[in-house]
Design a protein around this motif. Structure first.
Motif, PDB file in Angstrom:
ATOM      1  N   SER A  78      15.187  40.264  10.091  1.00  0.00           N
ATOM      2  CA  SER A  78      15.193  40.586   8.795  1.00  0.00           C
ATOM      3  C   SER A  78      16.594  41.193   8.237  1.00  0.00           C
ATOM      4  O   SER A  78      17.032  41.829   9.246  1.00  0.00           O
ATOM      5  N   PRO A  79      17.189  41.015   7.041  1.00  0.00           N
ATOM      6  CA  PRO A  79      18.168  41.410   6.663  1.00  0.00           C
ATOM      7  C   PRO A  79      17.868  43.080   6.322  1.00  0.00           C
ATOM      8  O   PRO A  79      19.024  43.946   6.302  1.00  0.00           O
ATOM      9  N   LEU A  80      16.904  43.497   6.206  1.00  0.00           N
ATOM     10  CA  LEU A  80      16.567  44.912   5.607  1.00  0.00           C
ATOM     11  C   LEU A  80      15.400  45.297   6.597  1.00  0.00           C
ATOM     12  O   LEU A  80      14.468  44.820   6.654  1.00  0.00           O
ATOM     13  N   ASP A  81      15.703  46.690   7.080  1.00  0.00           N
ATOM     14  CA  ASP A  81      14.861  47.433   7.959  1.00  0.00           C
ATOM     15  C   ASP A  81      13.624  48.188   7.103  1.00  0.00           C
ATOM     16  O   ASP A  81      13.885  48.224   5.789  1.00  0.00           O
ATOM     17  N   GLY A  82      12.512  48.577   7.473  1.00  0.00           N
ATOM     18  CA  GLY A  82      11.626  49.086   6.684  1.00  0.00           C
ATOM     19  C   GLY A  82      10.392  49.726   7.752  1.00  0.00           C
ATOM     20  O   GLY A  82      10.535  49.342   9.089  1.00  0.00           O
ATOM     21  N   PRO A  83       9.417  50.204   7.081  1.00  0.00           N
ATOM     22  CA  PRO A  83       8.376  50.969   8.122  1.00  0.00           C
ATOM     23  C   PRO A  83       7.708  49.551   8.668  1.00  0.00           C
ATOM     24  O   PRO A  83       6.958  50.075   9.954  1.00  0.00           O
ATOM     25  N   PRO A  94       9.728  42.081  19.458  1.00  0.00           N
ATOM     26  CA  PRO A  94      10.991  42.534  18.882  1.00  0.00           C
ATOM     27  C   PRO A  94      11.518  42.175  17.656  1.00  0.00           C
ATOM     28  O   PRO A  94      11.121  41.068  17.051  1.00  0.00           O
ATOM     29  N   VAL A  95      12.198  43.132  17.371  1.00  0.00           N
ATOM     30  CA  VAL A  95      12.913  43.018  15.677  1.00  0.00           C
ATOM     31  C   VAL A  95      14.299  42.976  15.790  1.00  0.00           C
ATOM     32  O   VAL A  95      14.711  43.925  16.696  1.00  0.00           O
ATOM     33  N   VAL A  96      14.903  42.204  15.122  1.00  0.00           N
ATOM     34  CA  VAL A  96      16.452  42.003  14.895  1.00  0.00           C
ATOM     35  C   VAL A  96      16.762  42.572  13.257  1.00  0.00           C
ATOM     36  O   VAL A  96      16.407  41.400  12.505  1.00  0.00           O
ATOM     37  N   VAL A  97      17.396  43.277  13.132  1.00  0.00           N
ATOM     38  CA  VAL A  97      17.813  43.753  11.719  1.00  0.00           C
ATOM     39  C   VAL A  97      19.425  43.098  11.564  1.00  0.00           C
ATOM     40  O   VAL A  97      20.254  43.676  12.063  1.00  0.00           O
ATOM     41  N   GLU A  98      19.408  41.995  10.850  1.00  0.00           N
ATOM     42  CA  GLU A  98      20.648  41.298  10.659  1.00  0.00           C
ATOM     43  C   GLU A  98      21.004  41.186   9.464  1.00  0.00           C
ATOM     44  O   GLU A  98      20.377  40.399   8.609  1.00  0.00           O
TER      45      GLU A  98
END
Length: 400
Positions: A78-83, A94-98
């Motif tokens: 995702s381009p935007l992180d969040g809760p 796994p999560v990649v904030v890109e």
């Protein structure tokens, strides 16, 4: 204006591509390690436009959850992180904030080719889907959630010029499909409704009648904006007689959008101030809503444009009667007078539906039971799992 030759100017996307490539390549390579991905099972990369606790990201979370349950190996970008990222990580996903999700990001493109299936959620990624190119080798499931408003806004600039042969388009219900087909006459799409977990702690207890002496409670749950129709709801309440309004209470629940729609938000506050039976409650968390649903009798979605509002199946879980406008995707699966009520986008018709309920409160139990069955058959996680796995298999089969 500074007289710099055009060939010496680099656009913002290209600048970000140069700046992020080195670090991104290291990150992506580490996520492709065999220790992370077992040799069995399919690798799935899911794109979410943000990681907030809102509709499309949350239902993508449920999709990732069930893919993992069925032997797939998902990663989310995702381009935007969040809760919501914390919930993915709790599931071992796994999560990649890109921030730079673009076809110009060569490292990202190379990484995507190491997966078996790509799931891209929402129209927001339209330009990105087009940048993948006509011969992108990995099957892509592009899952659309949007209605008319988005297509009439920034869409002309984001519409992909090329859709690869491996791009398979799905949409959340009949309305999202119809709006899509108005803009993509040359590409077929299929329905893929979302699913929601059953947060009713005691579904076996069935419909709970309202306590004696308690007024009938109508609620509109949604972000305050014209698309959701809060003004129509308040106008309809004003069309009821004083005697009818005295039998009920009316709740407006949801976040305010003063920074985006200041005039509409003020209009809603002014209208509500004239109706003492109306309570403005603001935004509530999912847990708070689950605690409140048992106290609500009827949930109304008078939206002018709403592909598949989540609040309706949420309410059905608790045996609540739902009224929805013809401009929601949910209207296509509701039988008027059987498992809910369908109204026009018109204050008088909304008032007529509320008046009918006030006069036929003995029908709420039957409507609630039938609505609960609609949730189980159409919007439950079990129903969603079957449809999502079938969609993924169709994409992979076409690639084979």
């Amino acid at each position: 204006d500074l007289q710099v030759p055009e060939e010496k100017i680099i656009c913002y996307d290209d600048l970000r591509a140069v700046a992020t490539t080195c670090s991104a390549r290291m990150l992506y390579n580490s996520l492709c390690a065999d220790t992370l991905f077992p040799t069995s099972g399919k690798r799935v990369l899911l794109f979410s436009h943000e990681l907030s606790l809102t509709g499309a990201p949350v239902v993508l979370f449920y999709m990732a959850q069930m893919l993992k349950k069925n032997g797939y190996h998902p990663i989310v970008v995702s381009p935007l992180d969040g809760p919501l990222s914390a919930r993915f990580l709790e599931e071992g996903i796994p999560v990649v904030v890109e921030p730079f999700i673009s076809g110009k990001n060569a490292a990202l493109g190379a990484w995507m080719r190491t997966f078996d299936l790509i799931v891209i959620c929402t129209l927001v990624f339209g330009e990105f889907v087009g940048q993948l190119g006509a011969d992108f080798p990995v099957p892509v499931l592009w899952w659309l959630h949007e209605g008319t408003e988005v297509y009439s806004g920034w869409w002309p600039r984001a519409k992909p010029r090329v859709l690869g042969k491996n791009v398979h388009i799905y949409a959340v219900g009949s309305r999202a499909l119809r709006v899509y087909e108005e803009h993509f006459q040359n590409r077929d799409a299929k329905p893929l409704l979302y699913g929601l977990p059953d947060t009713n702690p005691h579904p076996e207890e069935g419909f709970h009648p309202r306590p004696a002496g308690k007024k009938l409670t109508f609620a509109l749950i949604g972000t305050v904006q014209a698309r959701k129709g809060q003004d129509l709801f308040l106008e309809a309440i004003g069309l009821l007689s004083a005697e009818e309004r005295a039998q009920a209470e009316f709740l407006l629940i949801g976040p305010w959008t003063d920074s985006v729609y200041p005039e509409f938000n003020q209009k809603i506050r002014d209208m509500a101030a004239e109706l003492p039976e109306v309570q403005l409650m603001g935004p509530l968390s999912m847990d708070q809503m689950d605690a409140l649903y048992p106290q609500i009798d009827v949930v109304i979605s008078p939206s002018r444009d709403d592909p598949m509002p989540v609040v309706l199946p949420e309410a059905m879980r608790f045996y609540k009667t739902c009224i929805t406008s013809v401009e929601t995707g949910t209207a296509s699966v509701i039988q008027d007078g059987v498992n809910g009520l369908v109204c026009q986008v018109d204050a008088q018709d909304i008032a007529n539906k509320m008046r009918w309920i006030l006069e036929h409160q003995d029908k709420l139990a039957e409507l609630g039971r039938n609505g609960r069955k609609l949730y189980e058959d159409t919007f439950s996680l079990d129903a969603f799992e079957k449809k999502a796995l079938q969609a993924g298999a169709e994409c992979l089969q076409d690639q084979a």
